[in-house]
Design an enzyme around this catalytic site. Structure first.
Site, PDB file in Angstrom:
ATOM      1  N   HIS A 108       0.882  -1.181   0.000  1.00 30.40           N
ATOM      2  CA  HIS A 108       0.000   0.000   0.000  1.00 30.40           C
ATOM      3  C   HIS A 108       0.909   1.218   0.000  1.00 30.40           C
ATOM      4  CE1 HIS A 108      -2.266  -3.261   2.038  1.00 30.40           C
ATOM      5  NE2 HIS A 108      -3.332  -2.744   1.469  1.00 30.40           N
ATOM      6  N   TYR A 139      -4.028   3.490   3.618  1.00 28.99           N
ATOM      7  CA  TYR A 139      -5.084   4.165   4.372  1.00 28.99           C
ATOM      8  C   TYR A 139      -4.588   5.289   5.296  1.00 28.99           C
ATOM      9  CZ  TYR A 139      -8.788   0.693   3.373  1.00 28.99           C
ATOM     10  OH  TYR A 139      -9.741  -0.086   2.779  1.00 28.99           O
ATOM     11  N   SER A 191      -7.769   3.017  -5.511  1.00 30.08           N
ATOM     12  CA  SER A 191      -7.828   3.306  -4.079  1.00 30.08           C
ATOM     13  C   SER A 191      -8.160   2.042  -3.296  1.00 30.08           C
ATOM     14  CB  SER A 191      -8.878   4.379  -3.786  1.00 30.08           C
ATOM     15  OG  SER A 191     -10.158   3.816  -3.584  1.00 30.08           O
ATOM     16  N   ASP A 192      -7.753   2.038  -2.044  1.00 34.51           N
ATOM     17  CA  ASP A 192      -8.202   0.970  -1.164  1.00 34.51           C
ATOM     18  C   ASP A 192      -9.681   1.170  -0.879  1.00 34.51           C
ATOM     19  OD1 ASP A 192      -8.108  -1.312   0.428  1.00 34.51           O
ATOM     20  OD2 ASP A 192      -6.190  -0.758   1.313  1.00 34.51           O
ATOM     21  N   TRP A 193     -10.283   0.183  -0.245  1.00 35.02           N
ATOM     22  CA  TRP A 193     -11.737   0.125  -0.149  1.00 35.02           C
ATOM     23  C   TRP A 193     -12.294   1.133   0.871  1.00 35.02           C
ATOM     24  CZ3 TRP A 193     -10.217  -2.226  -3.959  1.00 35.02           C
ATOM     25  CH2 TRP A 193     -10.924  -3.189  -4.681  1.00 35.02           C
TER      26      TRP A 193
END
Length: 662
Positions: A276, A325, A366-368
Site C-alpha cells: 500500500h 489508508y 484506491s483501497d476500499w
C-alpha cells in the site's frame, strides 16, 4: 468502419490525454498490428467478418469499430472506446465494486447475485469487481462466465475485470485476505522472504497466474510491499518482512511472474496491484488503519526506506498500485510537509512522487471505502451498536468533505479507480457542476480499459470450467507448494540436537491434528508421561483490544509475548515439568516475544504458513527447514514499546536478530 467523425474524435482524445509512455500520442491513422485469428467468446453478441477475419461485435451494430478490432493496439482500442462512452459509462468505469453474492456478506456466498450484478452493470455501468467466492474451480469459473455474460449484454459490451485478494496462502480475513478452494497453498509472503530466493517467488507466481486465469480472475490485489517495521502490526504476514532491499527484490519477482514479464502485463498475465503506497507498516502500537483508532502512521526518518520497498515492482511495470489508508503524521517530502490526508488523497504522493518523479503509468486503485462517511458505529462502536460491514469507512483526513468533494480531491490527486464502491451519483454531480474536467476522467477511463484489451477480455472473456479443474491442483504444483511450506520454516532452537524426533515414537500434542501425526507414523498419547516427545503448535500471542470494530475483532493486536494462562504457555509448562523433549512450532504471523517460553522448550520451529504435515516432516527429519527470519524477534514487550514503528529491526538486544536460523 464506423463514422469518420467518431474516428477523429478518438484521435483527439488520444492526443489530449497524457498517459506518460503508456499510450501512443499522435494523430496517425490506426493501423492493424496483427492478423492471426483470435479465439472469440460469442455467448451473447455475434461475430463480424472483415477481410476474412472475425471480430466480436461488442456493441451489436453489425459494423467493426476500432475498439472491436483486435489487430489494433490496446491503447488505440481503449482510446476509441473512451470516445464512444457516455459520461455515465465513464463514471462507472472509475468504480471497483464487490461482486454481489446471493445472500452473503461483503460478497461471500455460494453464487453471484446476477440480478443485482445486472443492475450494477446496466444502470451504474460498473465493470470492475472483486470476487469473494471460494468455490471449487469449475464452479467458480462458471460463475465468472455467467457474470461476463451479464456484462456482454451491455450497450458497448465492456467485459468485467475480476480481481481477488490473495487466495493461495493460509491467512483469511474477510475484506482483506481470501481463502482459496482448490488452488495450491503456499506459505505467506513472509515464507518467501525467509528463503530469500526470487526464483522461488517466480515459481509460485507462474503457478498462481495460471490458476487465476483458469478461474476467470484477471487482477491480483497483491503483493503487499509494506515494511513490517512495527511488530504489533497485524498485516505483516502478507509482506516480505522488514527490509526494503529484500522487499523490493522479491516484489519485483512477484510482479514479473504474475504479469508474465518483467516489462509489463502480457496477454496471459494477471494484473498486479502492489500495495500500500506508502508507509502503511509504520503504525504506532500496530493499530490497523482500517479502523478509526488506527488512522495514523509515523514513517518519520525512515520514509525513504518504505518508498524503496516498491522499487522492484515499479521497475517491472506493475499494472496497478493501491494507496495506503493511514495519514502520515509529521512526514515530509522534499522538505515539505505532507498533507494530513490518507495517501489516496495526496497529490504529493500520487501525482508528484509516484507519477512525475518515478514515472509510474498504470492504474492507481484506491483501497476500499475511502469515500464513505465514517458514522458513529465506525467512529465509536459499542457492545450494543458494534461496527457492521455496512459501517466500514476509511475517509481519513477528509472526514469534513462531502462524498462528492472526496471524489474530486481523489481524482485530482491521481486516483483512477475508487475501490469498494459503486456510488456513482456524487461523481456525476461533480462533472455536471464543472468541478472536474472530463478530460481528466477520460485519462483514467483509458488507463482502466487498456489492461482489459491487453488481456484479451474484449475478444473472449470466458474460461472453460473443465480446463479450470485440470489447471488447478495438479500434482506437480501441489508438490512445489508443499516443498516450500517445509523449506520456508526457520529452526531457531535445537537444544541437545533434539531434532529429528524418532519416527514411530509416542507424541503428546497441543494445537496439532492427531490424524496428521498418525499419518506421519507417530503414536499419539493422551498422557504426557507416556510420551517420548511433545509438540505444541501456536500462533504469535495476541489480544482483542477493540472487539466492537469490524476489523478490530478480526485482526490480532496487542502483546506478542506468552504469559501464564495462555493455552500454549500452559501446554509447554506441562511438557517441561514432565521432562519430555518439547518443540514449539509457532506461526509467526507477527514477530513473537519468545523469552518467557525459551526455558520451556528444547526446539523452536517457526513457520509462515505450513500444514501439520509440513511441520511434522521437518520435526522427523524428512525435510529440512532452510529459512531465516525475515524480521527480528524482540526480547521483551518493553523493547517493542520503545522501538520506532517505522524503523526496521531496531529493538534493543533482540532475542533473535534478522536473519537468524540454524
Amino acid at each position: 468502419m464506423k463514422t469518420a467523425k467518431l474516428m477523429a474524435t478518438s484521435m483527439l482524445v488520444l492526443s489530449a490525454v497524457s498517459l506518460g509512455g503508456c499510450v501512443h500520442s499522435g494523430a496517425e491513422p490506426m493501423q492493424p498490428v496483427q492478423s492471426t485469428q483470435r479465439d472469440l467468446g460469442l455467448r451473447v453478441k455475434s461475430a463480424i467478418t472483415v477481410d476474412g477475419l472475425q471480430f466480436r461485435d461488442a456493441d451489436g451494430d453489425g459494423q467493426l469499430a476500432p475498439y472491436e478490432d483486435w489487430r489494433l493496439s490496446a491503447e488505440e482500442r481503449a482510446t476509441d472506446l473512451a470516445a464512444r462512452m457516455m459520461q455515465a459509462e465513464k463514471v462507472g468505469t472509475l468504480m471497483h465494486s464487490t461482486m454481489p453474492g446471493l445472500g452473503g456478506e461483503l460478497g461471500r456466498a455460494a453464487t453471484y447475485d446476477l440480478e443485482s450484478l445486472g443492475a450494477l452493470v446496466g444502470n451504474k455501468h460498473v465493470t470492475s469487481y472483486i470476487t469473494r467466492l471460494t468455490l471449487d474451480p469449475a464452479d467458480l469459473a462458471e460463475q465468472n462466465n455467467l457474470a461476463q455474460e451479464v456484462a456482454a449484454a451491455g450497450r458497448l459490451g465492456i467485459p468485467l475485470t475480476i480481481s481477488t485478494d490473495p487466495r493461495n496462502h493460509f491467512s483469511y480475513v474477510l475484506g482483506a485476505a481470501e481463502a482459496g478452494s482448490g488452488t495450491s497453498q503456499w506459505p505467506e509472503l513472509l515464507g518467501f522472504a525467509a528463503l530469500r530466493d526470487p526464483q522461488l517467488v517466480r515459481e509460485f507466481g507462474e503457478i498462481a497466474r495460471r490458476e487465476y486465469r483458469a478461474l476467470g480472475i484477471h487482477m491480483a490485489l497483491s503483493p503487499q510491499l509494506d515494511l513490517l517495521t512495527e511488530p504489533r502490526w497485524p498485516r505483516g504476514s502478507g509482506t516480505f518482512g522488514s527490509q526494503a532491499e529484500l522487499s523490493s527484490e522479491l516484489g519485483g519477482a512477484y510482479v514479473e511472474s504474475f504479469q508474465g514479464s518483467g516489462d509489463g502485463l502480457q496477454a496471459d498475465g494477471v494484473m498486479t496491484v502492489v500495495k500500500h503506497w506508502v508507509g502503511y507498516g509504520a503504525q504506532p502500537e500496530g493499530f490497523e488503519a482500517h479502523n478509526y483508532y488506527g488512522r495514523f502512521a509515523d514513517p518519520g526518518d525512515y520514509f525513504a526506506q518504505h518508498i524503496a520497498a516498491f522499487n522492484g515492482a515499479l521497475a517491472a511495470k506493475s499494472a496497478g498500485i493501491m494507496p495506503a489508508y493511514p495519514i502520515l503524521r509529521d512526514a515530509t517530502l522534499d522538505g515539505e510537509a505532507i498533507e494530513a490526508v490518507s495517501p489516496g488523497y495526496s497529490a504529493q504522493l500520487l501525482d508528484g512522487l509516484l507519477r512525475q518523479r518515478l514515472g509510474y503509468e498504470g492504474i492507481i486503485l484506491s483501497d476500499w471505502g475511502i469515500t464513505r462517511d465514517c458514522n458513529e458505529r465506525c467512529l465509536n462502536p459499542t457492545d450494543e451498536a458494534p461496527q457492521r460491514a455496512q459501517d466500514i469507512a476509511t475517509s481519513w483526513g477528509v472526514e469534513d468533505l462531502t462524498v462528492q468533494q472526496r471524489y474530486v480531491k481523489g481524482l485530482q490527486a491521481g486516483i483512477d479507480q475508487f475501490g469498494g464502491t459503486d456510488d456513482v451519483a456524487p461523481l456525476l454531480e461533480a462533472l455536471d457542476a464543472g468541478e472536474l474536467d472530463e478530460a481528466r476522467v477520460d485519462q483514467s477511463v483509458i488507463r482502466v480499459m487498456v489492461p482489459k484489451f491487453q488481456l484479451g477480455l474484449f475478444d473472449n472473456p470466458y474460461v472453460s470450467p473443465a480446463a479450470a479443474t485440470a489447471a488447478i491442483g495438479g500434482a506437480d504444483d501441489i508438490a512445489k507448494a508443499d516443498r516450500l511450506q517445509r523449506e520456508a520454516q526457520v529452526l531457531l532452537r535445537n537444544e541437545g540436537s533434539a531434532l529429528p524426533f524418532a519416527s514411530g515414537a509416542k507424541v503428546w500434542l497441543h494445537g496439532m491434528s492427531p490424524e496428521a501425526a498418525q499419518a506421519a507414523g507417530l503414536q499419539v498419547v493422551e498422557e504426557i508421561a507416556d510420551a517420548d516427545f511433545a509438540i505444541v503448535r501456536a500462533d504469535t500471542p495476541s489480544e482483542m483490544l477493540h472487539p466492537n470494530h469490524f476489523f478490530g475483532s478480526r485482526y490480532k493486536e496487542g502483546r506478542l509475548n506468552f504469559q501464564p494462562g495462555d493455552p500454549a504457555y500452559e501446554a509447554l509448562a506441562q511438557a517441561s515439568a514432565a521432562d519430555v523433549p518439547t518443540m514449539l512450532a509457532i506461526f509467526l504471523d507477527r514477530p513473537a516475544v519468545l523469552t518467557q517460553v525459551l526455558p520451556l522448550t528444547d526446539v523452536i520451529l517457526a513457520n509462515f504458513g505450513a500444514s501439520d504435515a509440513a511441520v511434522l516432516d521437518v520435526a522427523l527429519g524428512r525435510a529440512k527447514a532452510r529459512g531465516r527470519l525475515p524480521f527480528e524477534l524482540p526480547r521483551s514487550m518493553e523493547a517493542v514499546e520503545a522501538q520506532d514503528p517505522a524503523a526496521p529491526d531496531d529493538s534493543t538486544d533482540p532475542l533473535y536478530p534478522f536473519g537468524a536460523g540454524l
